[in-house]
Design a protein around this motif. Sequence first.
Motif, PDB file in Angstrom:
ATOM      1  N   ILE A  15       1.067  -1.249  -0.184  1.00  0.00           N
ATOM      2  CA  ILE A  15      -0.058   0.047   0.049  1.00  0.00           C
ATOM      3  C   ILE A  15       0.818   1.209   0.019  1.00  0.00           C
ATOM      4  CG2 ILE A  15      -1.563   1.438   1.163  1.00  0.00           C
ATOM      5  CD1 ILE A  15      -3.039  -1.392   1.830  1.00  0.00           C
ATOM      6  N   TRP A  16       0.604   2.295  -1.134  1.00  0.00           N
ATOM      7  CA  TRP A  16       1.551   3.165  -1.249  1.00  0.00           C
ATOM      8  C   TRP A  16       0.862   4.352  -1.764  1.00  0.00           C
ATOM      9  CZ3 TRP A  16       1.995   4.484  -6.669  1.00  0.00           C
ATOM     10  CH2 TRP A  16       1.614   3.476  -7.412  1.00  0.00           C
ATOM     11  N   PRO A  17       1.573   5.595  -1.584  1.00  0.00           N
ATOM     12  CA  PRO A  17       0.747   7.067  -1.909  1.00  0.00           C
ATOM     13  C   PRO A  17       1.207   7.202  -3.603  1.00  0.00           C
ATOM     14  CG  PRO A  17       2.799   7.368  -0.808  1.00  0.00           C
ATOM     15  CD  PRO A  17       2.832   5.922  -0.843  1.00  0.00           C
ATOM     16  N   ALA A  18       0.148   7.377  -4.225  1.00  0.00           N
ATOM     17  CA  ALA A  18       0.450   7.960  -5.676  1.00  0.00           C
ATOM     18  C   ALA A  18       0.044   9.342  -5.653  1.00  0.00           C
ATOM     19  CB  ALA A  18      -0.369   7.180  -6.363  1.00  0.00           C
ATOM     20  N   PHE A  19       0.804  10.082  -6.395  1.00  0.00           N
ATOM     21  CA  PHE A  19       0.408  11.623  -6.371  1.00  0.00           C
ATOM     22  C   PHE A  19       0.048  12.038  -7.723  1.00  0.00           C
ATOM     23  CE2 PHE A  19       3.920  10.404  -3.866  1.00  0.00           C
ATOM     24  CZ  PHE A  19       4.181  11.183  -2.537  1.00  0.00           C
ATOM     25  N   LEU A 222     -13.915  30.156 -17.886  1.00  0.00           N
ATOM     26  CA  LEU A 222     -14.922  30.173 -16.846  1.00  0.00           C
ATOM     27  C   LEU A 222     -14.167  31.163 -15.529  1.00  0.00           C
ATOM     28  CD1 LEU A 222     -17.225  27.079 -17.219  1.00  0.00           C
ATOM     29  CD2 LEU A 222     -17.802  29.819 -17.804  1.00  0.00           C
ATOM     30  N   GLY A 223     -12.849  31.003 -15.552  1.00  0.00           N
ATOM     31  CA  GLY A 223     -12.329  31.679 -14.351  1.00  0.00           C
ATOM     32  C   GLY A 223     -11.737  30.710 -13.362  1.00  0.00           C
ATOM     33  N   CYS A 224     -11.934  29.396 -13.737  1.00  0.00           N
ATOM     34  CA  CYS A 224     -11.722  28.521 -12.567  1.00  0.00           C
ATOM     35  C   CYS A 224     -10.033  28.521 -12.118  1.00  0.00           C
ATOM     36  CB  CYS A 224     -12.078  26.909 -13.077  1.00  0.00           C
ATOM     37  SG  CYS A 224     -11.756  25.799 -12.029  1.00  0.00           S
ATOM     38  N   ASP A 225      -9.778  28.247 -10.991  1.00  0.00           N
ATOM     39  CA  ASP A 225      -8.354  28.520 -10.550  1.00  0.00           C
ATOM     40  C   ASP A 225      -7.413  27.213 -10.941  1.00  0.00           C
ATOM     41  OD1 ASP A 225      -8.808  31.148  -9.022  1.00  0.00           O
ATOM     42  OD2 ASP A 225     -10.248  29.814  -7.996  1.00  0.00           O
ATOM     43  N   VAL A 226      -8.155  26.018 -10.597  1.00  0.00           N
ATOM     44  CA  VAL A 226      -7.077  24.953 -10.665  1.00  0.00           C
ATOM     45  C   VAL A 226      -7.836  23.709 -11.357  1.00  0.00           C
ATOM     46  CG1 VAL A 226      -5.594  23.358  -8.962  1.00  0.00           C
ATOM     47  CG2 VAL A 226      -5.817  25.676  -8.404  1.00  0.00           C
ATOM     48  N   GLY A 227      -6.752  23.124 -11.923  1.00  0.00           N
ATOM     49  CA  GLY A 227      -7.528  21.682 -12.686  1.00  0.00           C
ATOM     50  C   GLY A 227      -6.640  20.553 -12.288  1.00  0.00           C
ATOM     51  N   GLN A 228      -7.334  19.396 -12.392  1.00  0.00           N
ATOM     52  CA  GLN A 228      -6.775  18.247 -11.819  1.00  0.00           C
ATOM     53  C   GLN A 228      -7.319  17.327 -12.771  1.00  0.00           C
ATOM     54  OE1 GLN A 228      -7.539  16.990  -7.970  1.00  0.00           O
ATOM     55  NE2 GLN A 228      -6.624  14.909  -8.036  1.00  0.00           N
ATOM     56  N   GLY A 229      -6.541  16.250 -13.348  1.00  0.00           N
ATOM     57  CA  GLY A 229      -7.103  15.231 -14.077  1.00  0.00           C
ATOM     58  C   GLY A 229      -6.142  14.752 -15.110  1.00  0.00           C
ATOM     59  N   TRP A 230      -6.334  13.633 -16.061  1.00  0.00           N
ATOM     60  CA  TRP A 230      -5.397  12.937 -16.742  1.00  0.00           C
ATOM     61  C   TRP A 230      -4.795  13.900 -17.832  1.00  0.00           C
ATOM     62  CZ3 TRP A 230      -9.398   8.259 -17.871  1.00  0.00           C
ATOM     63  CH2 TRP A 230      -9.329   7.468 -16.365  1.00  0.00           C
ATOM     64  N   LEU A 231      -5.528  14.972 -18.265  1.00  0.00           N
ATOM     65  CA  LEU A 231      -4.909  15.937 -19.420  1.00  0.00           C
ATOM     66  C   LEU A 231      -3.388  16.460 -18.647  1.00  0.00           C
ATOM     67  CD1 LEU A 231      -5.180  17.855 -21.621  1.00  0.00           C
ATOM     68  CD2 LEU A 231      -6.300  19.329 -20.306  1.00  0.00           C
ATOM     69  N   PHE A 232      -3.538  16.684 -17.520  1.00  0.00           N
ATOM     70  CA  PHE A 232      -2.299  17.328 -16.477  1.00  0.00           C
ATOM     71  C   PHE A 232      -1.270  16.064 -16.152  1.00  0.00           C
ATOM     72  CE2 PHE A 232      -5.942  20.338 -16.074  1.00  0.00           C
ATOM     73  CZ  PHE A 232      -5.433  21.172 -16.808  1.00  0.00           C
ATOM     74  N   GLY A 233      -1.986  14.994 -15.802  1.00  0.00           N
ATOM     75  CA  GLY A 233      -1.049  13.726 -15.290  1.00  0.00           C
ATOM     76  C   GLY A 233      -1.851  12.898 -14.656  1.00  0.00           C
ATOM     77  N   ARG A 234      -1.564  11.742 -14.569  1.00  0.00           N
ATOM     78  CA  ARG A 234      -2.200  10.656 -13.989  1.00  0.00           C
ATOM     79  C   ARG A 234      -1.647  10.608 -12.645  1.00  0.00           C
ATOM     80  NH1 ARG A 234      -5.738   6.433 -17.283  1.00  0.00           N
ATOM     81  NH2 ARG A 234      -5.759   7.674 -19.192  1.00  0.00           N
ATOM     82  N   PRO A 235      -2.156   9.815 -11.594  1.00  0.00           N
ATOM     83  CA  PRO A 235      -1.534   9.660 -10.540  1.00  0.00           C
ATOM     84  C   PRO A 235      -0.319   8.561 -10.505  1.00  0.00           C
ATOM     85  CG  PRO A 235      -3.970   9.273  -9.932  1.00  0.00           C
ATOM     86  CD  PRO A 235      -3.550   9.315 -11.723  1.00  0.00           C
ATOM     87  N   VAL A 236       0.944   8.951 -10.153  1.00  0.00           N
ATOM     88  CA  VAL A 236       1.859   8.178 -10.214  1.00  0.00           C
ATOM     89  C   VAL A 236       2.872   8.060  -9.009  1.00  0.00           C
ATOM     90  CG1 VAL A 236       2.118   8.604 -12.749  1.00  0.00           C
ATOM     91  CG2 VAL A 236       3.299  10.055 -10.977  1.00  0.00           C
ATOM     92  N   ASP A 237       3.743   7.324  -8.760  1.00  0.00           N
ATOM     93  CA  ASP A 237       4.382   7.050  -7.423  1.00  0.00           C
ATOM     94  C   ASP A 237       5.350   8.199  -7.255  1.00  0.00           C
ATOM     95  OD1 ASP A 237       6.901   6.741  -8.851  1.00  0.00           O
ATOM     96  OD2 ASP A 237       6.856   4.584  -8.691  1.00  0.00           O
ATOM     97  N   GLY A 238       6.077   8.057  -6.030  1.00  0.00           N
ATOM     98  CA  GLY A 238       6.936   9.227  -5.660  1.00  0.00           C
ATOM     99  C   GLY A 238       8.027   9.491  -6.382  1.00  0.00           C
ATOM    100  N   ASP A 239       8.840   8.424  -6.965  1.00  0.00           N
ATOM    101  CA  ASP A 239       9.903   8.726  -8.080  1.00  0.00           C
ATOM    102  C   ASP A 239       9.725   9.653  -9.094  1.00  0.00           C
ATOM    103  OD1 ASP A 239      11.565   7.575  -5.928  1.00  0.00           O
ATOM    104  OD2 ASP A 239      11.391   5.445  -6.993  1.00  0.00           O
TER     105      ASP A 239
END
Length: 251
Positions: A15-19, A222-239
Amino acid sequence: MSKRRLSDALSTDAIWPAFQPLVDLQSGAIIGFEVLARWTDSEAGAIAPSDFIPFAETSNLIGALTQKIVQDACRKAASWRGDFVLAINLSPTQFQDPDLFHFLASIISETGFPMNRIHIEMTESALLDDDTVVRENIASLKSAGMGISLDDFGTGFASLTRLHAFPFDKLKIDTSFVRSMQHDSGSRKIVASVIGLGQSLGMTVVAEGVETEEQAEMLKRLGCDVGQGWLFGRPVDGDATERLLAVSKQK
Ligand code: C2E
Ligand code: CA
Ligand code: CA
Ligand code: CA
């Protein structure tokens, strides 16, 4: 799934953290990462969070899981360059634990990651019990410098009055609205209104599940501040995250 299997996994790196990057929509800079729990079983392969998180909640292992994820994520991130935030997910019942603040603060301070670069994500269901413990926990986390984000906004049953009754720093618009926005003018109006509402209450608005350039463009307009999603990057490991930080634009 069994309690034994999960608790065994928690004592290893199964069990590990993705970012996953959080990106400033106007500048394109990475401002932080959401930490997402992953379980890679040697036999079964990847086990989905939608399976093991609810199980951890009902089997009393959510505290142990949080400890493992927060400890690993903060230890790794403490050595990375930059001024990014880490967004940490907590389960609704954890906000009812009077020991929550001490529990989290002691894990984080031991890693050396600065408390004021931690954002705690909570869903609307954590607010259904408006008890004083939830309030006190939020106040303690904030007074230690942590930010509070309201996650999955629009999917729960919390009334709008809850929005300003709690001192949220961030509002995260749920994936479902972002997905339907392009083809459905009703969803687009909801997204536009939520951005305006959040910002007028002084919150940073984050759109989740951004998969296409079109969605990112529309949110930016629309003036939204921040985006999160596959376009910007999938969750990946620390390295992989550390390598990404080394080559990316930051705020
Ligand atoms: P969440 O907090 O709403 O996290 C966002 C989910 O959206 C993540 O699913 C992420 O992988 C996914 N996602 C991100 N970008 C995209 C995209 O562009 N398209 C699509 N389709 N999906 C995207 P994930 O990693 O499967 O996690 C599911 C849920 O499990 C999370 O939803 C959160 O509620 C819970 N969870 C994950 N890690 C933890 C944890 O450490 N503690 C707790 N309490 N809950 C966690
Ligand atoms: Ca979240
Ligand atoms: Ca979410
Ligand atoms: Ca969710």
